[in-house]
Design an enzyme around this catalytic site. Structure first.
Site, PDB file in Angstrom:
ATOM      1  N   HIS A 159       0.830  -1.207   0.000  1.00 52.92           N
ATOM      2  CA  HIS A 159       0.000   0.000   0.000  1.00 52.92           C
ATOM      3  C   HIS A 159       0.862   1.254   0.000  1.00 52.92           C
ATOM      4  CE1 HIS A 159       0.852   0.826   4.256  1.00 52.92           C
ATOM      5  NE2 HIS A 159       0.684  -0.468   4.467  1.00 52.92           N
ATOM      6  N   CYS A 175       3.067  -4.911   6.601  1.00 54.28           N
ATOM      7  CA  CYS A 175       2.807  -4.597   5.196  1.00 54.28           C
ATOM      8  C   CYS A 175       4.053  -4.035   4.512  1.00 54.28           C
ATOM      9  CB  CYS A 175       1.672  -3.592   5.074  1.00 54.28           C
ATOM     10  SG  CYS A 175       0.077  -4.238   5.603  1.00 54.28           S
TER      11      CYS A 175
END
Length: 199
Positions: A159, A175
């Site tokens: 992301h 992440c």
């Protein structure tokens, strides 16, 4: 008046000289003043950390094909590599997990492309940081930035981030983060089903 020789440097000579200077092994000073040099180490064991050096490496043997494209995230170098089906290549600096216990390695794939991600902390994140909000709507304060690629592993995503200080560092809770302009580019290139390998 005697003629003194003139020294002129054109742009090409200046750039060539600068490149040669930068290619010369640097000597680092230790705290006690003793000089050490990279030449003293076994270079075959050295970890490449300069992102520009990855441009010459070919990671595609990790994939049997490039169907739907392929993403490789090298945790140690904090770089994300992307190959399109036609072989086009992109390289992006990234943020990676804070610690090894938050790091997941292996094969997965893109399962969802989220054009406007919202964010909820995972139960373990909330346990570590009870002061965090339960929900952040899409927008400028969202920790997932402007786009997100969901992976087949629960809670794992590639992301964007509005906090550009995180890129190039161990700064995430699991992440892989990219600059917003880079995740927007990767989002347009990747597909549901794009192969992802974290090493």
């Amino acid at each position: 008046m005697a003629n003194t020789p003139r020294f002129s440097v054109n742009r090409r000579a200046f750039l060539a000289g600068s490149a040669a200077f930068l290619a010369t092994p640097a000597i680092a000073q230790s705290v006690d003043g003793a000089a050490t040099t990279e030449m003293e180490r076994d270079l075959s064991q050295a970890v490449r950390r300069n992102i520009s050096s990855f441009r010459t490496l070919d990671w595609r043997p990790y994939f049997s094909n490039l169907n739907n494209g392929a993403i490789l995230v090298d945790i140690d170098s904090r770089a994300l590599h992307y190959w399109a089906e036609n072989g086009d290549y992109r390289l992006y600096p990234s943020s990676v997990p804070l610690s090894e216990d938050l790091t997941r390695r292996g094969r997965t794939s893109v399962t969802l492309k989220d054009p406007s991600p919202d964010w909820r902390p995972t139960p373990s994140m909330k346990e570590r940081n009870p002061e965090w909000p339960d929900y952040v709507a899409p927008g400028p304060d969202n920790p997932l930035g402007t786009r997100a690629l969901h992976l087949s592993w629960t809670y794992y995503r590639i992301h964007g981030t509005h906090d550009t200080r995180k890129i190039g560092r161990r700064s995430s809770n699991g992440c892989i983060g990219l600059y917003n302009e880079h995740i927007e580019e990767l989002y347009a290139l990747a597909k549901v089903g794009t192969q992802v390998l974290l090493i």
